[in-house]
Design an enzyme around this catalytic site. Structure first.
Site, PDB file in Angstrom:
ATOM      1  N   ARG A 164      -2.269  -0.594  -8.461  1.00  0.00           N
ATOM      2  CA  ARG A 164      -3.645  -0.192  -8.168  1.00  0.00           C
ATOM      3  C   ARG A 164      -3.659   1.340  -8.141  1.00  0.00           C
ATOM      4  NH1 ARG A 164      -4.564  -0.945  -2.428  1.00  0.00           N
ATOM      5  NH2 ARG A 164      -5.032  -3.143  -2.753  1.00  0.00           N
TER       6      ARG A 164
ATOM      7  N   ASP B  63       0.833  -1.201   0.000  1.00  0.00           N
ATOM      8  CA  ASP B  63       0.000   0.000   0.000  1.00  0.00           C
ATOM      9  C   ASP B  63       0.867   1.251   0.000  1.00  0.00           C
ATOM     10  OD1 ASP B  63      -2.545  -1.053  -0.108  1.00  0.00           O
ATOM     11  OD2 ASP B  63      -2.768  -1.200   2.064  1.00  0.00           O
TER      12      ASP B  63
END
Length: 317
Positions: free
Chosen positions: A187, A137
């Site tokens: 992403r 992330d």
């Protein structure tokens, strides 16, 4: 709007408050009916697996995130590392797809980048043996360069490693080119951290425009493109760009947050689009929950309605 900006500032400030986080952790989620419980997949691994099974029954995939960030001791970083190893083992034992999302500050990035890399490598060794994909992330921009360095190096050793980029950051086009060249799956999200105007676009329309441009680049040059958004306009733009390039829906996916726009998740899934749900779990839920409230006014309204319902219910005879 000024009110939206003030609301966003308030919740992001709360997300960074150690005092509020400590109080919220002691208070807990108060069970599945709590407002926070709407956005958190469980308090432990078994509850998270149960939530993931429910998603699979609705035709969706998932990525597990063991909540936590900005650890302050090496022991806490080691504990988080072992927790992710347990997640891998228990998810595989349950016969489910294993896909993880990990924050490097949870593994000790701010304490010692070398320690963080070693902890990540330990997780990736276990993940590789189990066929588990791991996505790193993205966090605050101050950590971006080190996060990219660690991720690109990890991907060279472990192909099933990806990361996240934020369209709100001005530097993201260059970062995307770097990751595309290295073959790192990305992403794309808009971003949910407080940043200075010289680092991030302050206006939503500019963030949206950047998202669309970056999405087009990912569809053309990216590896396994994934788009983290609940914005119908962004979703339409991605699908339009894909169709214009002759790219089928099987070649990309939308990733959404647990408990957010469940109607949209179902509608897209029914139309044949791949939907992966970001499934956070654990006791360290407060910063994550505050960022979800900062992102969408509808999330705040949901919490207010839940609290009112709870209070009214408590006073009914």
């Amino acid at each position: 709007m000024l009110v939206d900006r003030l609301s966003r500032w308030l919740f992001l400030t709360a997300a960074d408050s150690r005092l509020l986080k400590a109080a919220a952790t002691r208070y807990g989620m108060r069970g599945p009916g709590s407002p926070a419980g709407r956005f958190i997949g469980g308090r432990d691994i078994p509850e998270a697996i149960e939530s993931a099974r429910a998603l699979e029954q609705r035709g969706m995939t998932h990525t597990f995130n063991y909540l936590g960030e900005h650890v302050r001791t090496t022991d806490a970083a080691a504990e988080a590392t072992m927790a992710y190893e347990r997640v891998i083992d228990e998810v595989r034992a349950a016969g489910m797809e294993c896909n993880l999302s990990i924050k490097l500050t949870q593994l000790g990035l701010e304490l010692d980048p070398g320690l963080c890399e070693a902890n990540l490598e330990q997780i990736l060794d276990r993940a590789g043996a189990s066929g588990c994909f791991v996505r790193v992330d993205m966090e605050h921009s101050a950590l971006l360069e080190e996060t990219l360095r660690i991720t690109v190096a990890a991907h060279a050793r472990h192909p099933d490693v990806g990361t996240v980029l934020q369209s709100m950051l001005r530097r993201t086009p260059d970062d995307l080119a770097r990751l595309n060249e290295a073959g790192v799956p990305v992403r794309l999200v808009k971003g949910a951290y407080r940043e200075e105007p010289d680092i991030a676009f302050p206006e939503k329309r500019d963030v949206d425009r950047a998202f669309i441009r970056l999405a087009e680049t990912m569809l053309e040059d990216g590896a396994e493109p994934a788009f983290g958004t609940h914005d119908p306009r962004m979703i339409r733009a991605v699908n339009t760009a894909a169709a214009a390039r002759g790219i089928s829906a099987e070649r990309y996916e939308f990733q959404m947050l647990y408990g957010v726009r469940r109607d949209l998740q179902a509608a897209l899934g029914a139309r044949g689009y791949g939907i992966r749900i970001y499934l956070p779990f654990g006791a360290d839920w407060f910063p994550y929950f505050m960022r979800r409230l900062a992102e969408r006014p509808a999330n705040v309204l949901f919490v207010v309605r839940s609290l009112l319902h709870e209070q009214l219910g408590a006073h009914r005879p």
